[in-house]
Design a protein around this motif. Structure first.
Motif, PDB file in Angstrom:
ATOM      1  N   SER A 230       0.857  -1.188   0.000  1.00 53.15           N
ATOM      2  CA  SER A 230       0.000   0.000   0.000  1.00 53.15           C
ATOM      3  C   SER A 230       0.891   1.235   0.000  1.00 53.15           C
ATOM      4  N   ILE A 231       0.468   2.275  -0.716  1.00 51.78           N
ATOM      5  CA  ILE A 231       1.299   3.469  -0.888  1.00 51.78           C
ATOM      6  C   ILE A 231       0.503   4.710  -0.488  1.00 51.78           C
ATOM      7  N   VAL A 232       1.086   5.526   0.381  1.00 47.85           N
ATOM      8  CA  VAL A 232       0.526   6.830   0.727  1.00 47.85           C
ATOM      9  C   VAL A 232       1.659   7.849   0.667  1.00 47.85           C
ATOM     10  N   ASN A 233       1.296   9.122   0.567  1.00 48.43           N
ATOM     11  CA  ASN A 233       2.346  10.141   0.570  1.00 48.43           C
ATOM     12  C   ASN A 233       1.850  11.421   1.213  1.00 48.43           C
ATOM     13  N   VAL A 234       2.813  12.234   1.641  1.00 46.73           N
ATOM     14  CA  VAL A 234       2.549  13.492   2.332  1.00 46.73           C
ATOM     15  C   VAL A 234       3.256  14.608   1.577  1.00 46.73           C
ATOM     16  N   SER A 235       2.572  15.733   1.368  1.00 43.84           N
ATOM     17  CA  SER A 235       3.168  16.893   0.704  1.00 43.84           C
ATOM     18  C   SER A 235       3.593  17.919   1.748  1.00 43.84           C
ATOM     19  N   VAL A 429       6.833  13.016   0.585  1.00 42.96           N
ATOM     20  CA  VAL A 429       7.373  11.878   1.318  1.00 42.96           C
ATOM     21  C   VAL A 429       6.405  10.721   1.122  1.00 42.96           C
ATOM     22  N   GLY A 430       6.882   9.657   0.482  1.00 38.10           N
ATOM     23  CA  GLY A 430       6.035   8.511   0.194  1.00 38.10           C
ATOM     24  C   GLY A 430       6.349   7.348   1.118  1.00 38.10           C
ATOM     25  N   PHE A 431       5.302   6.639   1.531  1.00 43.36           N
ATOM     26  CA  PHE A 431       5.450   5.450   2.372  1.00 43.36           C
ATOM     27  C   PHE A 431       4.850   4.264   1.633  1.00 43.36           C
ATOM     28  N   GLY A 432       5.686   3.291   1.309  1.00 43.94           N
ATOM     29  CA  GLY A 432       5.216   2.039   0.736  1.00 43.94           C
ATOM     30  C   GLY A 432       5.330   0.966   1.798  1.00 43.94           C
ATOM     31  N   VAL A 433       4.198   0.356   2.174  1.00 42.67           N
ATOM     32  CA  VAL A 433       4.198  -0.554   3.323  1.00 42.67           C
ATOM     33  C   VAL A 433       3.564  -1.891   2.949  1.00 42.67           C
ATOM     34  N   GLU A 434       3.955  -2.913   3.688  1.00 45.10           N
ATOM     35  CA  GLU A 434       3.386  -4.245   3.507  1.00 45.10           C
ATOM     36  C   GLU A 434       1.894  -4.204   3.846  1.00 45.10           C
ATOM     37  N   GLU A 435       1.093  -4.489   2.838  1.00 46.40           N
ATOM     38  CA  GLU A 435      -0.363  -4.397   2.989  1.00 46.40           C
ATOM     39  C   GLU A 435      -0.865  -5.388   4.034  1.00 46.40           C
ATOM     40  N   GLY A 436      -1.734  -4.909   4.918  1.00 50.46           N
ATOM     41  CA  GLY A 436      -2.305  -5.770   5.934  1.00 50.46           C
ATOM     42  C   GLY A 436      -1.447  -5.933   7.173  1.00 50.46           C
ATOM     43  N   PHE A 437      -0.203  -5.464   7.108  1.00 48.18           N
ATOM     44  CA  PHE A 437       0.681  -5.553   8.279  1.00 48.18           C
ATOM     45  C   PHE A 437       0.881  -4.182   8.906  1.00 48.18           C
ATOM     46  N   ILE A 438       1.187  -3.180   8.108  1.00 52.19           N
ATOM     47  CA  ILE A 438       1.354  -1.811   8.589  1.00 52.19           C
ATOM     48  C   ILE A 438       0.120  -1.001   8.196  1.00 52.19           C
ATOM     49  N   GLU A 440      -1.104   2.059   6.950  1.00 46.64           N
ATOM     50  CA  GLU A 440      -0.461   3.179   6.260  1.00 46.64           C
ATOM     51  C   GLU A 440      -1.009   4.534   6.677  1.00 46.64           C
ATOM     52  N   TYR A 441      -2.284   4.600   7.015  1.00 45.62           N
ATOM     53  CA  TYR A 441      -2.866   5.889   7.370  1.00 45.62           C
ATOM     54  C   TYR A 441      -2.472   6.312   8.792  1.00 45.62           C
ATOM     55  N   LEU A 443       0.373   5.386  10.127  1.00 39.57           N
ATOM     56  CA  LEU A 443       1.784   5.736   9.949  1.00 39.57           C
ATOM     57  C   LEU A 443       1.920   7.147   9.385  1.00 39.57           C
ATOM     58  N   LYS A 444       1.111   7.464   8.397  1.00 38.43           N
ATOM     59  CA  LYS A 444       1.127   8.810   7.804  1.00 38.43           C
ATOM     60  C   LYS A 444       0.787   9.857   8.860  1.00 38.43           C
ATOM     61  N   SER A 445      -0.217   9.570   9.692  1.00 37.66           N
ATOM     62  CA  SER A 445      -0.604  10.509  10.744  1.00 37.66           C
ATOM     63  C   SER A 445       0.524  10.705  11.743  1.00 37.66           C
ATOM     64  N   CYS A 446       1.210   9.612  12.105  1.00 37.43           N
ATOM     65  CA  CYS A 446       2.328   9.720  13.055  1.00 37.43           C
ATOM     66  C   CYS A 446       3.460  10.556  12.467  1.00 37.43           C
ATOM     67  N   PHE A 447       3.713  10.418  11.172  1.00 33.69           N
ATOM     68  CA  PHE A 447       4.752  11.230  10.535  1.00 33.69           C
ATOM     69  C   PHE A 447       4.352  12.700  10.544  1.00 33.69           C
ATOM     70  N   GLU A 448       3.095  12.989  10.256  1.00 32.96           N
ATOM     71  CA  GLU A 448       2.633  14.380  10.249  1.00 32.96           C
ATOM     72  C   GLU A 448       2.735  14.991  11.643  1.00 32.96           C
ATOM     73  N   ILE A 449       2.403  14.199  12.663  1.00 34.38           N
ATOM     74  CA  ILE A 449       2.545  14.677  14.053  1.00 34.38           C
ATOM     75  C   ILE A 449       4.018  14.927  14.370  1.00 34.38           C
ATOM     76  N   SER A 450       4.863  13.988  13.964  1.00 35.54           N
ATOM     77  CA  SER A 450       6.301  14.121  14.185  1.00 35.54           C
ATOM     78  C   SER A 450       6.839  15.400  13.555  1.00 35.54           C
ATOM     79  N   LEU A 451       6.464  15.634  12.331  1.00 35.31           N
ATOM     80  CA  LEU A 451       6.964  16.810  11.618  1.00 35.31           C
ATOM     81  C   LEU A 451       6.475  18.096  12.272  1.00 35.31           C
ATOM     82  N   GLN A 452       5.221  18.119  12.675  1.00 33.01           N
ATOM     83  CA  GLN A 452       4.676  19.313  13.316  1.00 33.01           C
ATOM     84  C   GLN A 452       5.394  19.601  14.630  1.00 33.01           C
TER      85      GLN A 452
END
Length: 464
Positions: A230-235, A429-438, A440-441, A443-452
Motif C-alpha cells: 500500500s502506498i501513501v504520501n505526504v506533501s 514523502v512517500g510510504f510504501g508498506v506491507e499491505e495488511g501488516f502496517i 499506512e494511514y 503511519l502517515k498521521s504519526c509522521f505528520e505529528i512528528s513533523l509538526q
C-alpha cells in the motif's frame, strides 16, 4: 559503453543482476500529476521521440547468453504494448471513489511482473480526476534499467519548461538539499580507519547474523518483497523544512530523516509499547557517483563519465534512535542523531568496503551468492530511505502541466520503504508498506505529528 549505439548483447551490471533475480525483483514507480485531463494521443510521440533515444535499455530485453549469463539484447519496440489505460466502471464518479481506484491500481501494478519478451518499462495513464489532479502519468521501470539518478535524468530529458518550452529546463543539483549523495573524498588517518573498520564489522554482522527484531514495522516475512504493498504520501513545504535546517545547521535530508525516525517511533509506541526499545535499522541510499548535479543522458553515456548510467549506489546502515521520554519532549534530537549517524556513514570506508565484498562474492562464488548477500542486507533491516531532487521549476509532460511528482520503490525485501522527492518548492514523502501488516494511514498521521512537533520545537529555539 555507449548506450546509443549498441548492436550486440551487453552483460548486465552486477547490481542489475541482483535486482532482477528470483529472490529480489525491484521496480521504481514514478508518478506525475497533471493539471489537465490526459490526452493520450500525445503520449506515443513523447515515448518514440524522447524516451527511447535516451538509452538502449528502454528498447532491450534480458536474455541468457550461451554461458547462461544475463545480457541486454535490443529488440523492436511496439509502444502500444507499453502504454496501459485502465478502465473503471463500478464507481459513483466522485473524487473520493477515484482516489480509492487510484490507490488500488497503484497496489495492483506494484505487484505485477514484467513480461520477459518486452522491454522492462510501462506507462500507465490514469485518466480520471482525483483529489490531487485531473489525470496521472504512472511510469513503472525495472530497477535493472538504472537507479533513481538515471531515472530522474530521464524525466528531466522528456519534460519541458512550463514557462518557455523552447528553453532547456535547468538540471537541479542535490548539493544544498541532501547529505547522502557523494562518496568520501578525504578521511583523517588513524581515527577514520578505526571507525571504518568498526562500521564495516557492524554492517557485516547486521547483514549476515543480526537481523532487526520483529516489530510493528518489520514482519520478518522472507517473501515480503513479493507481497502486496500500500502506498501513501505526504506533501510538505520545502521552506518549512529549510527553517529547521537553518536553525540546527543541518541538511534538508537530515531534517526529513529525523522526522521519519521520530514518526515511526511514535507509530511503534502506539502499536506496541515494548517496541520503542527494539533495535531498528534504516538503509539510507548513497549515490556513489563523483558529482551531485544531474547531467544530460548523453553525458552520462560518454566514456569516463563522472556520472555514468546504471545502478551506482550503496546502502548506509543508520540505526533508528530509540524513543525515550527525553527525546519525545525534544524531537529535535532525532534530527541531530540522524545527522550524526548519516555523516559518520557517509565519511566511512564501510560503504565502499561492502561494495568490494559484493564484487568478491560475485567473482568467487558467483552472482547467486552476491544476490543472497544483497537480499540479507535488505531483509535484515526494517526500512529503506531514498531521496531524489526533482525540478525546481514547473514542467510539462507531453504538453500537460505537472502539478506534483513523486516516486516509490517496490519489491525491496522490507515491510516499509520511504521515498523523498522535491519538486517546485515542495517535498513529497512517500510510504510504501506491507499491505495488511502496517496501517499506512496511522503511519502517515504519526509522521505528520512528528513533523509538526519538530517544526514547533525549532520555532521555539532562541535566535543566535
Amino acid at each position: 559503453m555507449n548506450c546509443f549505439e549498441e548492436d550486440i548483447p551487453v552483460p548486465l551490471s552486477p547490481m542489475a543482476d541482483y535486482f532482477s533475480s528470483s529472490l529480489i525483483n525491484v521496480f521504481v514507480i514514478a508518478v506525475a500529476e497533471s493539471e489537465i485531463p490526459i490526452d493520450d494521443s500525445k503520449v506515443q510521440p513523447l515515448l518514440k521521440n524522447k524516451l527511447l533515444p535516451i538509452c538502449s535499455r528502454f528498447s532491450s530485453i534480458m536474455v541468457a547468453d550461451k554461458d547462461g549469463k544475463k545480457v541486454w539484447k535490443q529488440v523492436d519496440v511496439n509502444l502500444q504494448d507499453h502504454v496501459k489505460i485502465p478502465k473503471f466502471t463500478s464507481t459513483n464518479g466522485t473524487l473520493k471513489s477515484y482516489d480509492e481506484c487510484f490507490d488500488e491500481y497503484m497496489s495492483k501494478i506494484a505487484m505485477e511482473q514484467f513480461r520477459e519478451d518486452k522491454p522492462l518499462w510501462e506507462l500507465h495513464l490514469f485518466k480520471y480526476p482525483t483529489s490531487k489532479c485531473e489525470g496521472t502519468f504512472i511510469f513503472k521501470l525495472h530497477h535493472a534499467l538504472g537507479d533513481g539518478y538515471s531515472f530522474m535524468t530521464t524525466f528531466l530529458s522528456i519534460v519541458e519548461s512550463a514557462d518557455n518550452p523552447s528553453v532547456q529546463i535547468k538540471f537541479p543539483s542535490s548539493k544544498s538539499s541532501t547529505s547522502t549523495n557523494a562518496m568520501p573524498k578525504q578521511l583523517s588517518q588513524t581515527a577514520s580507519m578505526f571507525k571504518s573498520a568498526f562500521d564495516f564489522g557492524w554492517s557485516l554482522l547486521k547483514n549476515s547474523l543480526i537481523p532487526d527484531e520483529q516489530t510493528p514495522l518489520r514482519s520478518g516475512h522472507e517473501d515480503v518483497g513479493f507481497r502486496p504493498m500500500s502506498i501513501v504520501n505526504v506533501s510538505l513545504s520545502l521552506d518549512n523544512i529549510k527553517e529547521v535546517k537553518n536553525k540546527l545547521k543541518v541538511s534538508v535530508n537530515d531534517v526529513l530523516v529525523g522526522a521519519i525516525f521520530f514518526g515511526i517511533q511514535l507509530y511503534m509506541k502506539a502499536k506496541n509499547h515494548r517496541s520503542r526499545t527494539a533495535e531498528t535499522t534504516a538503509l539510507v541510499l548513497l549515490n556513489t557517483r563523483n558529482i551531485r548535479a544531474y547531467i544530460s543522458a548523453k553525458e552520462m553515456h560518454a566514456t569516463n563519465s563522472k556520472a555514468p548510467w546504471g545502478n551506482r549506489f550503496h546502502f548506509m546502515h543508520v540505526p533508528v534512535p530509540m524513543l525515550s521520554d527525553k527525546k519525545e519532549l525534544n524531537p529535535l534530537e532525532f534530527v541531530l542523531d540522524a545527522k550524526k549517524s548519516i555523516n559518520r556513514q557517509r565519511n566511512s570506508l564501510a560503504v565502499p568496503m561492502t561494495g568490494v565484498l559484493l564484487r568478491l562474492l560475485n567473482q568467487i562464488k558467483g552472482p547467486q551468492a552476491a544476490t543472497n548477500y544483497m537480499y540479507k542486507i535488505m531483509n535484515n533491516a526494517s526500512l529503506s530511505i531514498s531521496h531524489m531532487v526533482g525540478p525546481a521549476e514547473k514542467v510539462t509532460l507531453a504538453n500537460h502541466p505537472i502539478k506534483g511528482f513523486y516516486f516509490m520503490t517496490v519489491g525491496l525485501s522490507q515491510s516499509m520503504t520511504v521515498t523523498i522527492t522535491s519538486y517546485m518548492g515542495y517535498l513529497r514523502v512517500g510510504f510504501g508498506v506491507e499491505e495488511g501488516f502496517i496501517d499506512e494511514y496511522q503511519l502517515k498521521s504519526c509522521f505528520e505529528i512528528s513533523l509538526q512537533m519538530i517544526l514547533e520545537a525549532a520555532k521555539n529555539l532562541p535566535k543566535k
